[in-house]
Write an enzyme that holds these catalytic residues in place. Structure first.
Site, PDB file in Angstrom:
ATOM      1  N   VAL A   1      -4.427   4.412  -5.652  1.00 21.09           N
ATOM      2  CA  VAL A   1      -3.213   4.587  -5.011  1.00 21.09           C
ATOM      3  C   VAL A   1      -3.884   3.864  -3.446  1.00 21.09           C
ATOM      4  O   VAL A   1      -4.921   4.460  -3.583  1.00 21.09           O
ATOM      5  CB  VAL A   1      -2.541   5.441  -4.740  1.00 21.09           C
ATOM      6  CG1 VAL A   1      -1.554   5.595  -3.480  1.00 21.09           C
ATOM      7  CG2 VAL A   1      -1.818   5.859  -5.922  1.00 21.09           C
ATOM      8  N   CYS A   2      -3.978   2.769  -3.296  1.00 21.97           N
ATOM      9  CA  CYS A   2      -4.073   1.975  -1.937  1.00 21.97           C
ATOM     10  C   CYS A   2      -5.746   1.823  -1.712  1.00 21.97           C
ATOM     11  O   CYS A   2      -6.679   0.571  -3.534  1.00 21.97           O
ATOM     12  CB  CYS A   2      -4.276   3.813  -0.477  1.00 21.97           C
ATOM     13  SG  CYS A   2      -4.141   2.653   0.873  1.00 21.97           S
ATOM     14  N   THR A   3      -6.263   2.134  -1.273  1.00 18.20           N
ATOM     15  CA  THR A   3      -8.453   1.622  -1.422  1.00 18.20           C
ATOM     16  C   THR A   3      -8.613   2.736  -2.476  1.00 18.20           C
ATOM     17  O   THR A   3     -10.557   2.162  -2.651  1.00 18.20           O
ATOM     18  CB  THR A   3      -8.717   2.176  -0.093  1.00 18.20           C
ATOM     19  OG1 THR A   3      -8.626   2.892   0.613  1.00 18.20           O
ATOM     20  CG2 THR A   3      -8.562   0.837   1.049  1.00 18.20           C
TER      21      THR A   3
END
Length: 231
Positions: free
Chosen positions: A104-106
């Site tokens: 998720v995300c970075t």
């Protein structure tokens, strides 16, 4: 409730993680049925998040050598994670046998640094999207990107969407819908400012000013890390 085969989910926990990247999907995936959630860190010491409170790991790297699903959340702490050989080795080890390799995300940049996104389409937070290419991934601007057994989510709140999509693929669409209802996931945000394409220019500029202040030179750092890792 139908009988479900057992599943294990390993989330990487590290200092300065964005807690919603982890807790959002963890809340959904905990309802897969017959599922064990592991919050895995270097030690069992409390891990500070970027929200100002800490989370408690359930296991250490040595205690979780495999899992059906591995998920890497994001946050400003990912830069340090990408430079930590022990953590990257653990990610590679678990991903090797996992049915699903996710982020998720970075957190996708950590998967990239571990060499797990070469030639795969992937997404991440909009402000870090170009950095996926440093690790041989194919940046794809979608909220959720599925490529073979790699499933990546965009920024922060996409973690819930990502987890519902993963649930659908593992337990079926009906069970995913059941979880969506059970957590009353029916978002109606009060503002339509959740992407740089929708936000007004002043808001976008304010965000970039915050990033440049709190994480100066981040793009260059990530590029340097990728080069040091041989990408």
């Amino acid at each position: 409730m139908p009988e479900f085969s057992p599943l294990s989910v390993a989330f990487l926990l590290f200092p300065n993680v964005t807690q919603l990247d982890l807790t959002g999907p963890a809340q959904v995936l905990s309802r897969l049925g017959n599922t064990t959630i592991h919050l895995v860190s270097r030690s069992l010491d409390p891990v500070p998040t970027d929200a100002g409170f800490s989370l408690l790991p359930t296991d250490t790297f040595a205690e979780v050598a495999s899992a059906d699903i591995i998920c890497i959340p994001g946050g400003f702490g990912t830069v340090e994670v990408m430079q930590d050989a022990e953590t990257l080795d653990w990610v590679r080890q678990v991903a090797r046998e996992a049915d699903w390799v996710t982020s998720v995300c970075t957190g996708s940049l950590v998967l990239g640094a571990a060499g797990l996104l070469k030639g795969y389409r992937a997404t991440t937070h909009w402000a870090s999207h170009e950095q996926l290419g440093f690790f041989g991934a194919i940046p794809t601007k979608q909220r959720i990107v599925l490529d073979r057994n790699r499933l990546t989510g965009g920024g922060v709140t996409s973690g819930i969407d990502f987890a519902l999509a993963l649930t659908s693929r593992i337990r079926g669409e009906e069970h995913a819908k059941f979880i969506q209802l059970s957590i009353e996931y029916d978002p109606h945000p009060p503002f339509d400012s959740g992407s740089p394409e929708k936000a007004d220019p002043e808001t976008v500029e304010r965000y970039w000013a915050l990033i440049n202040k709190t994480a100066p030179g981040r793009v260059e750092k990530v590029k340097s890390i990728a080069e040091d890792l041989g990408f």
